[in-house]
Structures are given as structure tokens and as C-alpha cells.
Design a protein around this motif. Structure first.
Motif: not given
Length: 308
Positions: A282-287, A293-296
Motif C-alpha cells: 500500500t505504501l510503495i506508490p508513495f516511495w 528498486y532498493y526494496f526489490r
């Protein structure tokens, strides 16, 4: 600026401020209250639930759960032998109100013809669970046109045909519930799942649009629930590549079925499973894009190609 435009500007600004500082906080507090004081789940006893894909996996688990809670279960699957075996198993447990039908849900003519048989043999479906789906996992350029067509027909068009068959009666009777299986892949594009992601985004859009249409009907009692699970051990996730497996476990199909049932009987609109990963999605679109990319790259959670 003329007077009419100025008045419209004031009304616009006033409504925005009212929304941000009154309406949103009020409904946040109301949502929090319902979380802390949940309403009693509705009963499914006497309901007629139609579940697609009951030959195995989540669909089979759902059939058992609804039968155990007093519902009449109608199972659809293109695999006739597996579907019959599911219903024989339910009958061996003492559940007699179970019915098996062979149906190719991607074929509109087949769906509408089998739906007529269900109406004649069992009655009007009051709970529809669109669970059937396929998930080839390889790069977009490795997908054949025939494969892409099959993904869209089974994962998307099938929802339209079952809705065409059963939603009119729900609307007429002002009673019913539609549950559709989307996916975490319907919230975020993923490697080796491009057509699948497209299909699950489409399901989510379909359900959001339907919910909005029915919301405008006075005293509407037809509900819509979209389920977005992480990887589930149904056999579709053939080669999972998960770096931190203790925290990002492949979900058990029985656990997912329990959460689907819970969501339906409590009229939840959108459910992400498991909830903790759902919050991240849910939060990813705000990153910032680079943070994503770092998260993935750091928390690798994907499927390897099923072609190698």
C-alpha cells in the motif's frame, strides 16, 4: 475573475478543506472504532455459494469451509474428475447440499448454459466466488500470443461471464455477495508475471467499478470483496525466489481460504494477504522510484521462469 468563478472557487476550496479536516478524520475514527468493535459476521447458512476452481487448491478449501458453515455449495471446474472428487469428499463428511458442474469459465456460452442448469437444479446463486485462474511465470517476450489470450480469458473474461450469469438476480433480490481473487500482482508489477499482473489489475478495476455502481443504488445489499494474496502453495508458484523466507512465507491455501471466508462474512472490501506485506504494498506508490528498486533488490520476492 467574475463573481460566478469566484463563488465556485470558494465552494471548491471550502469543500476541499471540509474533506481534509472533517470528513477524512471522522471516517478514520469510525474505521478505527469498527476495528476495535467488529460487528458480528453474517451467516451463510441457507445461502447458495458458487465457487469456480473447486477441483483443487483454494477453491477446494473454500468449498469445505462454506459447506461446514451451512451453505449450499456449487463447484465449477474444467477438470471434471477433480471437481467430482471434491464433492464426494464433502459428502463423505456429511454435507449433502453440494453440486459439481464441469464448466470452462473462459467460454461465455459454456458459463451461461451451465448457469441455467444451476438455476434449475439448485436455485439462485447468492454468493459468487471467482477463484479460478492460471499463472504462467516467464518473461513477457517468452509468452506466446495463445498463452496471453488464455491468461486473459481465464483470469479476466471469466469474471465478466459469471457476473453476467449471476449478478442480475442479486441486484433484483437486493441480496448477494461477489468475491474475486486478484493478487499482490494486481497491486504491483512483477518480474516474469507481466500478463498475469495485467489480468489481476483488471480484476481489481472491475470490482472497484462494480462497487461504485452498486453504491449508488439506494439501500443496496449486494457486496463486493477483492482478495489480493501473496504467493500461495496451490502449485501455481512453481519456482519461488524469496530471500528472507522466514518473514515472506508462501501462504497455505487453507489459511487463505479462511481469510477469504472471513472477509466475505464481514463485508470487507479489499483484503491483502498477509496484512503486513499488504501494508508495504500500500505504501510503495508513495516511495521514490529508487527506493522501490532498493526494496526489490534487497528483499527479493519473485518467481523464476518456469521455462528453465
Amino acid at each position: 475573475m467574475n463573481v460566478q468563478v469566484f463563488i465556485e472557487f470558494l465552494l471548491y476550496v471550502g469543500n476541499v478543506l471540509f474533506l481534509l479536516f472533517v470528513v477524512v478524520p471522522y471516517y478514520w475514527l469510525k474505521s478505527l472504532y469498527h476495528i476495535l468493535n467488529p460487528s458480528q459476521p453474517k451467516s451463510v447458512k441457507g445461502e447458495i455459494v458458487l465457487i469456480t476452481g473447486t477441483g483443487h487448491g483454494i477453491g477446494k478449501e473454500l468449498a469445505l469451509m462454506y459447506a461446514a458453515n451451512g451453505a449450499t455449495v456449487v463447484g465449477w471446474d474444467i477438470n471434471e474428475s477433480n471437481n467430482e472428487e471434491t464433492m464426494r469428499h464433502l459428502k463423505s463428511l456429511g454435507f449433502s447440499l453440494v453440486y459439481a458442474y464441469k464448466c470452462d469459465v473462459s467460454n461465455r456460452k459454456d458459463v451461461l448454459e451451465v448457469a441455467k442448469k444451476v438455476l434449475r437444479d439448485v436455485g439462485e446463486v447468492t454468493i459468487l466466488i471467482n477463484n479460478a485462474g492460471i499463472m504462467p511465470t516467464h518473461s513477457f517476450l517468452d509468452h506466446t500470443p495463445e498463452e496471453i489470450d488464455r491468461i486473459i480469458r481465464i483470469n479476466v473474461f471469466a469474471h465478466f461471464w459469471t457476473l453476467e450469469a449471476f449478478l442480475p438476480a442479486m441486484k433484483k433480490n437486493n441480496h448477494g455477495h461477489v468475491v474475486c481473487l486478484s493478487s499482490m500482482a494486481g497491486l504491483l508489477g512483477l518480474n516474469n508475471l507481466v500478463p498475469y499482473c495485467a489480468s489481476k489489475y483488471a480484476v481489481r478495476g472491475l470490482m472497484e467499478g462494480l462497487e461504485e455502481e452498486f453504491r449508488r443504488i439506494p439501500n443496496n445489499r449486494v457486496h463486493f470483496t477483492t482478495i489480493c494474496p501473496f504467493m500461495v502453495d496451490t502449485g501455481l508458484c512453481k519456482r519461488p525466489d524469496i530471500r528472507f523466507q522466514y518473514f515472506n512465507k508462501v501462504l497455505k491455501q487453507s489459511d487463505v481460504a479462511k481469510e477469504i471466508f472471513k472477509a466475505q462474512v464481514t463485508n470487507q472490501r479489499l483484503v491483502k494477504l498477509p496484512p503486513e506485506i499488504g501494508i508495504i504494498f500500500t505504501l510503495i506508490p508513495f516511495w521514490p522510484r529508487e527506493a522501490l528498486y532498493y526494496f526489490r533488490d534487497t528483499f527479493t520476492t519473485e518467481l523464476l521462469s518456469d521455462l528453465y
